[in-house]
Design a protein around this motif. Sequence first.
Motif, PDB file in Angstrom:
ATOM      1  N   LEU A 177       0.829  -1.208   0.000  1.00 48.83           N
ATOM      2  CA  LEU A 177       0.000   0.000   0.000  1.00 48.83           C
ATOM      3  C   LEU A 177       0.863   1.258   0.000  1.00 48.83           C
ATOM      4  O   LEU A 177       0.456   2.290  -0.506  1.00 48.83           O
ATOM      5  CB  LEU A 177      -0.929  -0.007   1.209  1.00 48.83           C
ATOM      6  CG  LEU A 177      -2.011  -1.089   1.151  1.00 48.83           C
ATOM      7  CD1 LEU A 177      -2.826  -1.088   2.439  1.00 48.83           C
ATOM      8  CD2 LEU A 177      -2.923  -0.880  -0.052  1.00 48.83           C
ATOM      9  N   SER A 195       1.108  -2.588  -9.988  1.00 49.85           N
ATOM     10  CA  SER A 195       0.804  -3.839  -9.321  1.00 49.85           C
ATOM     11  C   SER A 195       1.623  -4.942  -9.957  1.00 49.85           C
ATOM     12  O   SER A 195       1.630  -5.092 -11.162  1.00 49.85           O
ATOM     13  CB  SER A 195      -0.677  -4.156  -9.434  1.00 49.85           C
ATOM     14  OG  SER A 195      -1.085  -4.054 -10.755  1.00 49.85           O
ATOM     15  N   ARG A 228      -8.118  -6.789  -2.687  1.00 50.57           N
ATOM     16  CA  ARG A 228      -8.017  -5.604  -3.540  1.00 50.57           C
ATOM     17  C   ARG A 228      -9.034  -5.840  -4.628  1.00 50.57           C
ATOM     18  O   ARG A 228      -9.037  -6.919  -5.222  1.00 50.57           O
ATOM     19  CB  ARG A 228      -6.629  -5.417  -4.137  1.00 50.57           C
ATOM     20  CG  ARG A 228      -5.958  -6.663  -4.634  1.00 50.57           C
ATOM     21  CD  ARG A 228      -4.743  -6.456  -5.493  1.00 50.57           C
ATOM     22  NE  ARG A 228      -5.054  -5.766  -6.707  1.00 50.57           N
ATOM     23  CZ  ARG A 228      -4.479  -4.622  -7.078  1.00 50.57           C
ATOM     24  NH1 ARG A 228      -3.571  -4.086  -6.332  1.00 50.57           N
ATOM     25  NH2 ARG A 228      -4.794  -4.049  -8.209  1.00 50.57           N
ATOM     26  N   GLN A 253      -7.614  -1.312   5.170  1.00 57.12           N
ATOM     27  CA  GLN A 253      -7.046  -1.937   3.978  1.00 57.12           C
ATOM     28  C   GLN A 253      -8.068  -1.933   2.820  1.00 57.12           C
ATOM     29  O   GLN A 253      -7.759  -1.584   1.689  1.00 57.12           O
ATOM     30  CB  GLN A 253      -6.670  -3.375   4.329  1.00 57.12           C
ATOM     31  CG  GLN A 253      -6.006  -4.125   3.198  1.00 57.12           C
ATOM     32  CD  GLN A 253      -5.972  -5.628   3.489  1.00 57.12           C
ATOM     33  OE1 GLN A 253      -6.319  -6.070   4.570  1.00 57.12           O
ATOM     34  NE2 GLN A 253      -5.583  -6.387   2.507  1.00 57.12           N
ATOM     35  N   GLN A 264      -7.659  -0.030  -0.778  1.00 51.01           N
ATOM     36  CA  GLN A 264      -7.620  -0.790  -2.021  1.00 51.01           C
ATOM     37  C   GLN A 264      -8.702  -0.334  -2.999  1.00 51.01           C
ATOM     38  O   GLN A 264      -8.473  -0.244  -4.195  1.00 51.01           O
ATOM     39  CB  GLN A 264      -7.761  -2.281  -1.714  1.00 51.01           C
ATOM     40  CG  GLN A 264      -6.524  -2.798  -0.980  1.00 51.01           C
ATOM     41  CD  GLN A 264      -6.548  -4.284  -0.748  1.00 51.01           C
ATOM     42  OE1 GLN A 264      -7.568  -4.930  -0.940  1.00 51.01           O
ATOM     43  NE2 GLN A 264      -5.432  -4.830  -0.322  1.00 51.01           N
TER      44      GLN A 264
END
Length: 352
Positions: free
Chosen positions: A24, A30, A54, A176, A180
């Motif tokens: 993160l 990615s 995610r 989180q 995401q």
Amino acid sequence: MLFQELGRRLPLPPTRWLTILLILAVPAVSRADDIFDFHPVGEGVVAAIAKTHRPANGNAAIILLDDGVMVIDSGATPSSARALIAHIKKLTAKPVTYVVNTHFHWDHFWGNQAFLDEWPGVEIVASESARLDMQQLGLGSLQLRRWREEIPRLIETWKASLEKETDSVRREQMRQRIEQWRAALPELKTMRLALPTLTFTRRLIIRQTSRTVEILWLGRGHTAGDVVVYLPKERVIATGDLLAGDTPYVAEVAPTEWVRTLEELEKLDFDYVIPGHGEVMRGKELFALWKEYLRDLMAETAKAYAQGASSDGAKKRVVPWLVGKYASRFAEDFPAAVEGNVERVYGIISGD
Ligand SMILES: [Zn+2]
């Protein structure tokens, strides 16, 4: 997997948290290993197990063929698909020739376009029924448009819940998820969706020198058009969400039909299951639990309906009973998932 399931994941070990926090901290690109864990499941067969939620990524699988590669499910976004592509390129110089979508839910087909961009000749395979659903529900821009509008609102709601949450593990999970989804928003705004180019109704068998791949529709279940990919020689099956490592998600098909389809699936000869969510499984143990749960879900909801209960009344009666009997045997998200299931089964029974 749909909206209600976004928060459904088991708590992660501390090392995994550290990895996620590091990821993160560097959100720009990615990498394949950020999104999937890759596990060989036999010669030339690799399971891509989604690591985080995610944007609620589904699993995928990679199967090497004579002159090409088959991919089962394309991930929830083009960036997930690109992570798969990066890994495939490490394995082989062969092009991807088939992408199979196990069903129409977004977390299994929204990555299609990335494969077409990379290999324009790729055939995207699905059941005719799944394609129809993608066209009407998935592609028709409706779902995507709804998401583009709803995600910012949902993020605000999640932020408000985060303020009230006191449990530190839950707080971290929520934080989180917010991060995401926030990171995924720009991609949701620009992505294009690609429909299957090759459809069938019951079975499509690809016979090659190195292996035979059977793509089978065995009946309605998680959705009307679920297919499984079966490798008879290797004794491996990819089940999409017909059988997975989370709680069964009843969408629009009565659980009784799903049970029949699982019975058909069980008749096939296999040792390894690559599910649409969760880890690779060995053997057929989970089938019994899923069938038992689906039968109970149907029977108890039907009983409540027959006794005149409203949808809410049915939930009040059936959910605690199912939670009491099954919560310890499923993932920790079970109570939340069951509520939605009872509601939808009630809808199917009552015709609403
Ligand atoms: Zn799914």
